[in-house]
Write a protein that holds these residues in place. Structure first.
Motif, PDB file in Angstrom:
ATOM      1  N   GLY A 185      26.522  30.191  39.142  1.00 24.19           N
ATOM      2  CA  GLY A 185      27.802  29.869  38.529  1.00 24.19           C
ATOM      3  C   GLY A 185      27.942  30.306  37.088  1.00 24.19           C
ATOM      4  N   ARG A 186      26.843  30.801  36.471  1.00 22.12           N
ATOM      5  CA  ARG A 186      26.893  31.201  35.061  1.00 22.12           C
ATOM      6  C   ARG A 186      27.379  32.645  34.945  1.00 22.12           C
ATOM      7  NH1 ARG A 186      22.382  27.877  35.293  1.00 22.12           N
ATOM      8  NH2 ARG A 186      22.394  26.167  33.782  1.00 22.12           N
ATOM      9  N   LEU A 187      28.406  32.857  34.139  1.00 18.57           N
ATOM     10  CA  LEU A 187      28.980  34.192  33.977  1.00 18.57           C
ATOM     11  C   LEU A 187      27.970  35.152  33.364  1.00 18.57           C
ATOM     12  CD1 LEU A 187      31.458  36.082  34.097  1.00 18.57           C
ATOM     13  CD2 LEU A 187      32.008  35.328  31.767  1.00 18.57           C
ATOM     14  N   LYS A 188      27.745  36.263  34.058  1.00 14.93           N
ATOM     15  CA  LYS A 188      26.836  37.300  33.567  1.00 14.93           C
ATOM     16  C   LYS A 188      27.573  38.625  33.359  1.00 14.93           C
ATOM     17  CE  LYS A 188      22.269  39.292  34.450  1.00 14.93           C
ATOM     18  NZ  LYS A 188      21.100  39.288  35.382  1.00 14.93           N
ATOM     19  N   ALA A 189      28.484  38.944  34.284  1.00 14.63           N
ATOM     20  CA  ALA A 189      29.207  40.216  34.205  1.00 14.63           C
ATOM     21  C   ALA A 189      30.439  40.121  35.096  1.00 14.63           C
ATOM     22  CB  ALA A 189      28.318  41.378  34.655  1.00 14.63           C
ATOM     23  N   VAL A 190      31.322  41.098  34.958  1.00 14.26           N
ATOM     24  CA  VAL A 190      32.483  41.216  35.846  1.00 14.26           C
ATOM     25  C   VAL A 190      32.533  42.643  36.359  1.00 14.26           C
ATOM     26  CG1 VAL A 190      33.792  39.447  34.597  1.00 14.26           C
ATOM     27  CG2 VAL A 190      34.102  41.866  34.008  1.00 14.26           C
ATOM     28  N   VAL A 191      33.234  42.832  37.464  1.00 18.16           N
ATOM     29  CA  VAL A 191      33.439  44.181  37.997  1.00 18.16           C
ATOM     30  C   VAL A 191      34.862  44.260  38.541  1.00 18.16           C
ATOM     31  CG1 VAL A 191      32.491  43.585  40.278  1.00 18.16           C
ATOM     32  CG2 VAL A 191      32.566  45.980  39.542  1.00 18.16           C
ATOM     33  N   THR A 192      35.568  45.314  38.160  1.00 20.24           N
ATOM     34  CA  THR A 192      36.945  45.519  38.615  1.00 20.24           C
ATOM     35  C   THR A 192      37.019  46.785  39.445  1.00 20.24           C
ATOM     36  OG1 THR A 192      37.581  46.868  36.706  1.00 20.24           O
ATOM     37  CG2 THR A 192      37.774  44.463  36.476  1.00 20.24           C
ATOM     38  N   ASP A 193      38.177  47.000  40.100  1.00 24.51           N
ATOM     39  CA  ASP A 193      38.339  48.240  40.846  1.00 24.51           C
ATOM     40  C   ASP A 193      38.259  49.443  39.913  1.00 24.51           C
ATOM     41  OD1 ASP A 193      40.719  47.647  39.597  1.00 24.51           O
ATOM     42  OD2 ASP A 193      41.984  48.006  41.353  1.00 24.51           O
ATOM     43  N   LEU A 229      36.670  42.990  47.267  1.00 27.76           N
ATOM     44  CA  LEU A 229      37.933  43.125  46.537  1.00 27.76           C
ATOM     45  C   LEU A 229      39.104  43.194  47.501  1.00 27.76           C
ATOM     46  CD1 LEU A 229      36.861  45.672  43.779  1.00 27.76           C
ATOM     47  CD2 LEU A 229      37.687  43.358  43.359  1.00 27.76           C
ATOM     48  N   ASP A 230      38.926  43.947  48.603  1.00 31.47           N
ATOM     49  CA  ASP A 230      39.984  44.039  49.606  1.00 31.47           C
ATOM     50  C   ASP A 230      40.244  42.682  50.249  1.00 31.47           C
ATOM     51  OD1 ASP A 230      40.399  46.707  49.166  1.00 31.47           O
ATOM     52  OD2 ASP A 230      39.186  47.394  50.846  1.00 31.47           O
ATOM     53  N   GLU A 231      39.165  41.954  50.553  1.00 33.17           N
ATOM     54  CA  GLU A 231      39.299  40.660  51.235  1.00 33.17           C
ATOM     55  C   GLU A 231      40.004  39.631  50.351  1.00 33.17           C
ATOM     56  OE1 GLU A 231      35.275  39.719  52.079  1.00 33.17           O
ATOM     57  OE2 GLU A 231      35.091  41.162  53.739  1.00 33.17           O
ATOM     58  N   THR A 232      39.696  39.625  49.061  1.00 37.01           N
ATOM     59  CA  THR A 232      40.269  38.614  48.176  1.00 37.01           C
ATOM     60  C   THR A 232      41.673  38.967  47.717  1.00 37.01           C
ATOM     61  OG1 THR A 232      39.352  39.666  46.183  1.00 37.01           O
ATOM     62  CG2 THR A 232      37.975  38.019  47.319  1.00 37.01           C
ATOM     63  N   GLY A 233      42.011  40.264  47.744  1.00 34.36           N
ATOM     64  CA  GLY A 233      43.317  40.686  47.254  1.00 34.36           C
ATOM     65  C   GLY A 233      43.402  40.686  45.735  1.00 34.36           C
ATOM     66  N   GLN A 234      42.273  40.437  45.050  1.00 32.35           N
ATOM     67  CA  GLN A 234      42.235  40.472  43.594  1.00 32.35           C
ATOM     68  C   GLN A 234      41.624  41.795  43.129  1.00 32.35           C
ATOM     69  OE1 GLN A 234      43.690  38.223  41.784  1.00 32.35           O
ATOM     70  NE2 GLN A 234      44.107  36.802  43.453  1.00 32.35           N
ATOM     71  N   ARG A 235      41.710  42.060  41.830  1.00 30.71           N
ATOM     72  CA  ARG A 235      41.163  43.303  41.290  1.00 30.71           C
ATOM     73  C   ARG A 235      39.912  43.069  40.454  1.00 30.71           C
ATOM     74  NH1 ARG A 235      46.037  46.751  38.786  1.00 30.71           N
ATOM     75  NH2 ARG A 235      46.265  44.890  37.496  1.00 30.71           N
ATOM     76  N   ILE A 236      39.339  41.874  40.579  1.00 29.26           N
ATOM     77  CA  ILE A 236      38.169  41.537  39.764  1.00 29.26           C
ATOM     78  C   ILE A 236      37.247  40.609  40.531  1.00 29.26           C
ATOM     79  CG2 ILE A 236      39.312  39.549  38.672  1.00 29.26           C
ATOM     80  CD1 ILE A 236      37.806  40.317  36.072  1.00 29.26           C
ATOM     81  N   LEU A 237      35.940  40.789  40.344  1.00 36.40           N
ATOM     82  CA  LEU A 237      34.923  39.890  40.876  1.00 36.40           C
ATOM     83  C   LEU A 237      33.953  39.560  39.744  1.00 36.40           C
ATOM     84  CD1 LEU A 237      34.133  41.621  44.306  1.00 36.40           C
ATOM     85  CD2 LEU A 237      35.527  39.585  43.943  1.00 36.40           C
ATOM     86  N   PHE A 238      33.184  38.465  39.937  1.00 33.00           N
ATOM     87  CA  PHE A 238      32.309  37.974  38.881  1.00 33.00           C
ATOM     88  C   PHE A 238      30.862  37.938  39.359  1.00 33.00           C
ATOM     89  CE2 PHE A 238      36.534  36.341  38.342  1.00 33.00           C
ATOM     90  CZ  PHE A 238      36.780  36.495  36.992  1.00 33.00           C
ATOM     91  N   LEU A 239      29.964  38.439  38.537  1.00 31.60           N
ATOM     92  CA  LEU A 239      28.541  38.307  38.768  1.00 31.60           C
ATOM     93  C   LEU A 239      28.115  37.047  38.028  1.00 31.60           C
ATOM     94  CD1 LEU A 239      29.236  41.382  39.163  1.00 31.60           C
ATOM     95  CD2 LEU A 239      26.847  41.849  38.622  1.00 31.60           C
ATOM     96  N   ALA A 240      27.846  35.985  38.787  1.00 31.26           N
ATOM     97  CA  ALA A 240      27.638  34.672  38.174  1.00 31.26           C
ATOM     98  C   ALA A 240      26.538  33.922  38.917  1.00 31.26           C
ATOM     99  CB  ALA A 240      28.949  33.862  38.177  1.00 31.26           C
ATOM    100  N   PRO A 241      25.269  34.274  38.683  1.00 34.04           N
ATOM    101  CA  PRO A 241      24.170  33.548  39.342  1.00 34.04           C
ATOM    102  C   PRO A 241      24.184  32.075  38.950  1.00 34.04           C
ATOM    103  CG  PRO A 241      23.353  35.050  37.615  1.00 34.04           C
ATOM    104  CD  PRO A 241      24.796  35.350  37.813  1.00 34.04           C
TER     105      PRO A 241
END
Length: 349
Positions: free
Chosen positions: A36-44, A22-34
């Motif tokens: 490429g398929r969306l499975k979940a998201v995680v935010t700060d 999250l720090d490296e990307t500067g965004q507040r959200i990441l995606f769990l996508a094995p």
């Protein structure tokens, strides 16, 4: 510009790995996508809730992730902005018919502002000598040292104002005439009152000067700490937890740049670790405080606010922690940190 897969993180990643990403990307959200398929998201915010539930930095990110994320199919991409605002989220993945993320639409603050508003007082401790910033503070008091085009204190108060705060109080001592003159002449849409501290009483002792003035919870801040957080969410958390004081703490990750050797009782080597990594929470110097704390402060006592907190903790009072990412905290208490703050603000502008 980031590619979508740069915001992907595997389920096996740890909470600490996720915070770093999250720090490296500067965004507040990441995606769990094995694949490429969306499975979940995680935010700060998800990580913060996980930690407050007793989670560990070494837990898998799956313990913090949201497995019911919002998304839109490619055919409905045109209504993404409207849905961002309706759902109150920062980013919306666009999926193909197989559930693969093809694009991510970010709110980016354009016509969307999902932050909670809160109009409670702000108290800034602005009377210190600023010795760690000498020789700057031989000429200017620390609150007026510029970071870019604004003094640090103005930037801090401006961030509280952005969340709806309109009444500020500064406890002043060293070079207070300069501070009063600057803020009195400043064109602003909030009020600033000044409380004179004639004798240095530390970061906590000066609160006794506010007796009879505070009838609601208030934000209490140092004059050298800039936070990029949702202050409305912080205040709501403070109320929900029923805390007497809530301390904002930042996760810090530090790698010792040397090999560390521990001695045994016989003078031999007990263990060796090459460049060990340390992870810990550190106090940012920003709090939400109930007015009772002011009324109970002894008059004229020299004390730091962390010591005030310890006193209440020892008495069984409820003191809480609001954890944030390291990237959400900028501190200019020392010369080296001041330069880092300037560089980061230049990158954000």
């Amino acid at each position: 510009m980031l590619k979508a897969d740069e915001l992907f993180i595997p389920e096996t990643a740890t909470v600490l790995d996720t915070m770093k990403r999250l720090d490296e990307t500067g965004q507040r959200i990441l995606f769990l996508a094995p694949e490429g398929r969306l499975k979940a998201v995680v935010t700060d915010g998800d990580i913060r809730k996980c930690m407050l539930r007793g989670g560990s930095l070494e837990d898998p990110v799956s313990k913090a992730a949201n497995y019911h994320p919002k998304s839109l199919p490619i055919a409905e991409r045109g209504r993404a902005r409207r849905e961002l605002e309706r759902w109150g989220i920062d980013a919306l993945p666009i999926l193909d018919k197989n559930g693969v993320i093809t694009d991510i639409i970010f709110a980016d603050g354009v016509n969307v502002d999902n932050r909670k508003r809160v109009d409670i007082p702000v108290v800034m401790m602005a009377g210190g000598l600023g010795t760690r910033l000498y020789p700057y503070t031989k000429i200017l008091p620390k609150p007026l040292i510029p970071v870019g085009e604004q003094p640090i204190a103005e930037m801090i108060l401006g961030r509280f104002r952005d969340f709806g705060c309109r009444h500020m109080t500064m406890i002043v001592n060293y070079k207070r005439g300069m501070i009063k003159s600057y803020f009195s002449d400043l064109e602003k849409d909030y009020t600033v009152d000044f409380i004179d501290e004639d004798t240095f009483m530390g970061t906590g002792g000066g609160l006794c000067l506010l007796k009879g003035r505070m009838n609601s919870p208030f934000f209490f801040t140092n004059c050298d700490t800039l936070l990029d957080i949702d202050f409305g969410d912080l205040y709501q958390y403070h109320k929900d937890q029923g805390n007497l004081v809530t301390m904002v703490c930042a996760f810090k990750h530090f790698t010792v740049p040397y090999g560390v050797v521990e001695l045994g009782s016989d003078g031999g080597i007990a263990s060796m670790r090459e460049k060990p990594e340390l992870n810990f929470l550190t106090n940012t110097g920003v709090y939400v405080v109930e007015p009772r704390v002011v009324e109970e402060m002894p008059n004229g006592e020299f004390i730091g606010f962390p010591d005030v907190i310890d006193r209440y903790r020892a008495a069984g009072e409820k003191v809480g922690v609001y954890p944030i990412n390291e990237s959400s905290w900028m501190d200019m208490g020392q010369m080296e940190e001041l330069e880092k703050m300037r560089r980061r603000l230049e990158e954000q502008s």
